[in-house]
Write a protein that holds these residues in place. Sequence first.
Motif, PDB file in Angstrom:
ATOM      1  N   TYR A  32       0.886  -1.182  -0.064  1.00  0.00           N
ATOM      2  CA  TYR A  32       0.005  -0.118  -0.085  1.00  0.00           C
ATOM      3  C   TYR A  32       0.704   1.224  -0.102  1.00  0.00           C
ATOM      4  N   ALA A  33       0.475   2.268  -0.611  1.00  0.00           N
ATOM      5  CA  ALA A  33       0.687   3.443  -0.593  1.00  0.00           C
ATOM      6  C   ALA A  33       0.175   4.076   0.677  1.00  0.00           C
ATOM      7  N   ILE A  34       1.025   4.846   1.359  1.00  0.00           N
ATOM      8  CA  ILE A  34       0.607   5.598   2.781  1.00  0.00           C
ATOM      9  C   ILE A  34       0.734   7.030   2.525  1.00  0.00           C
ATOM     10  N   GLY A  35      -0.396   7.653   2.996  1.00  0.00           N
ATOM     11  CA  GLY A  35      -0.345   9.237   2.805  1.00  0.00           C
ATOM     12  C   GLY A  35      -0.620   9.841   4.159  1.00  0.00           C
ATOM     13  N   TRP A  36      -0.226  11.124   4.499  1.00  0.00           N
ATOM     14  CA  TRP A  36      -0.490  11.814   5.418  1.00  0.00           C
ATOM     15  C   TRP A  36      -1.397  13.061   5.036  1.00  0.00           C
ATOM     16  N   PHE A  37      -2.272  13.318   5.873  1.00  0.00           N
ATOM     17  CA  PHE A  37      -3.248  14.428   5.634  1.00  0.00           C
ATOM     18  C   PHE A  37      -3.591  15.198   6.815  1.00  0.00           C
ATOM     19  N   ARG A  38      -3.936  16.633   6.708  1.00  0.00           N
ATOM     20  CA  ARG A  38      -4.334  17.266   7.798  1.00  0.00           C
ATOM     21  C   ARG A  38      -5.571  18.111   7.739  1.00  0.00           C
ATOM     22  N   CYS A  50       2.852  11.785   0.665  1.00  0.00           N
ATOM     23  CA  CYS A  50       2.405  10.199   0.459  1.00  0.00           C
ATOM     24  C   CYS A  50       3.513   9.638   0.114  1.00  0.00           C
ATOM     25  N   ILE A  51       3.855   8.220   0.125  1.00  0.00           N
ATOM     26  CA  ILE A  51       4.966   7.352  -0.228  1.00  0.00           C
ATOM     27  C   ILE A  51       4.554   6.175  -0.590  1.00  0.00           C
ATOM     28  N   SER A  52       5.214   5.831  -1.595  1.00  0.00           N
ATOM     29  CA  SER A  52       4.826   4.551  -2.315  1.00  0.00           C
ATOM     30  C   SER A  52       5.060   3.226  -1.486  1.00  0.00           C
ATOM     31  N   SER A  53       4.765   1.991  -1.941  1.00  0.00           N
ATOM     32  CA  SER A  53       4.885   0.916  -1.103  1.00  0.00           C
ATOM     33  C   SER A  53       6.284   0.590  -1.169  1.00  0.00           C
ATOM     34  N   ALA A  54       7.072   1.029  -2.150  1.00  0.00           N
ATOM     35  CA  ALA A  54       8.702   0.540  -1.977  1.00  0.00           C
ATOM     36  C   ALA A  54       9.483   1.738  -1.824  1.00  0.00           C
ATOM     37  N   GLU A  55       8.969   2.856  -1.311  1.00  0.00           N
ATOM     38  CA  GLU A  55       9.728   3.998  -0.645  1.00  0.00           C
ATOM     39  C   GLU A  55      10.316   4.663  -2.025  1.00  0.00           C
ATOM     40  N   LYS A  56       9.850   4.264  -3.231  1.00  0.00           N
ATOM     41  CA  LYS A  56      10.600   5.127  -4.441  1.00  0.00           C
ATOM     42  C   LYS A  56      10.136   6.352  -4.658  1.00  0.00           C
ATOM     43  N   ILE A  57       8.879   6.639  -4.501  1.00  0.00           N
ATOM     44  CA  ILE A  57       8.194   7.550  -4.979  1.00  0.00           C
ATOM     45  C   ILE A  57       7.350   8.427  -3.682  1.00  0.00           C
ATOM     46  N   LYS A  58       7.680   9.827  -3.714  1.00  0.00           N
ATOM     47  CA  LYS A  58       7.200  10.642  -2.505  1.00  0.00           C
ATOM     48  C   LYS A  58       6.568  11.870  -3.233  1.00  0.00           C
ATOM     49  N   TYR A  59       5.491  12.284  -2.588  1.00  0.00           N
ATOM     50  CA  TYR A  59       4.968  13.715  -2.657  1.00  0.00           C
ATOM     51  C   TYR A  59       4.850  14.392  -1.684  1.00  0.00           C
ATOM     52  N   PHE A  60       4.788  15.828  -1.935  1.00  0.00           N
ATOM     53  CA  PHE A  60       4.793  16.711  -0.888  1.00  0.00           C
ATOM     54  C   PHE A  60       3.858  17.846  -1.548  1.00  0.00           C
ATOM     55  N   VAL A  61       2.923  18.255  -0.558  1.00  0.00           N
ATOM     56  CA  VAL A  61       2.495  19.662  -0.984  1.00  0.00           C
ATOM     57  C   VAL A  61       3.268  20.887  -1.080  1.00  0.00           C
ATOM     58  N   ASP A  62       3.053  21.876  -1.659  1.00  0.00           N
ATOM     59  CA  ASP A  62       4.290  22.872  -1.651  1.00  0.00           C
ATOM     60  C   ASP A  62       4.405  23.445  -0.289  1.00  0.00           C
ATOM     61  N   SER A  63       3.456  23.500   0.444  1.00  0.00           N
ATOM     62  CA  SER A  63       3.658  24.356   1.809  1.00  0.00           C
ATOM     63  C   SER A  63       4.510  23.623   2.581  1.00  0.00           C
ATOM     64  N   ILE A  64       4.683  22.287   2.681  1.00  0.00           N
ATOM     65  CA  ILE A  64       5.618  21.651   3.574  1.00  0.00           C
ATOM     66  C   ILE A  64       7.037  21.198   2.945  1.00  0.00           C
ATOM     67  N   LYS A  65       7.034  21.418   1.642  1.00  0.00           N
ATOM     68  CA  LYS A  65       8.429  21.279   0.933  1.00  0.00           C
ATOM     69  C   LYS A  65       9.427  21.793   1.486  1.00  0.00           C
ATOM     70  N   GLY A  66      10.861  20.773   1.853  1.00  0.00           N
ATOM     71  CA  GLY A  66      11.701  21.373   2.408  1.00  0.00           C
ATOM     72  C   GLY A  66      11.715  21.278   3.889  1.00  0.00           C
ATOM     73  N   ARG A  67      10.535  21.150   4.521  1.00  0.00           N
ATOM     74  CA  ARG A  67      10.437  20.987   6.049  1.00  0.00           C
ATOM     75  C   ARG A  67      10.163  19.860   6.352  1.00  0.00           C
ATOM     76  N   PHE A  68       9.118  19.055   5.917  1.00  0.00           N
ATOM     77  CA  PHE A  68       8.756  17.812   6.170  1.00  0.00           C
ATOM     78  C   PHE A  68       9.395  16.611   5.231  1.00  0.00           C
ATOM     79  N   THR A  69       9.658  15.470   5.851  1.00  0.00           N
ATOM     80  CA  THR A  69      10.044  14.313   5.117  1.00  0.00           C
ATOM     81  C   THR A  69       9.130  13.136   5.568  1.00  0.00           C
ATOM     82  N   ILE A  70       8.925  12.295   4.595  1.00  0.00           N
ATOM     83  CA  ILE A  70       8.285  11.115   4.840  1.00  0.00           C
ATOM     84  C   ILE A  70       9.111   9.700   4.602  1.00  0.00           C
TER      85      ILE A  70
END
Length: 123
Positions: A32-38, A50-70
Amino acid sequence: QLHLVESGGGLVQPGGSLRLSCVASGFNVDAYAIGWFRQAPGKEREAVSCISSAEKIKYFVDSIKGRFTISRDNAKSTVYLQMNNLTLEDTGVYYCAACGDSDADLTGPWDYWGQGTQVTVSS
């Protein structure tokens, strides 16, 4: 029965850090891909990362880029959201969710949800 349980929220000052955890049980989280929401007070829930099952793909909303990691540890059925340099605008209830599409982006679809953990950024 599938469960997602978030933890790690709390009260932190602006500029501080928190690490949220999402522990999955009752299903093979590896697939499963797992996502975080607020959801901030008075606002709609928004996707954060969110992060793909194999951790190869990660997405971040613009407002948290550079500050949050998954990241994820499939052996522990756990996905983490490391939040640094927190601002007042990061306050809200944070949820994790699971998507059966292992490479899903922030649009999901997100089929399973946790109950949320409160993050409050305040001086």
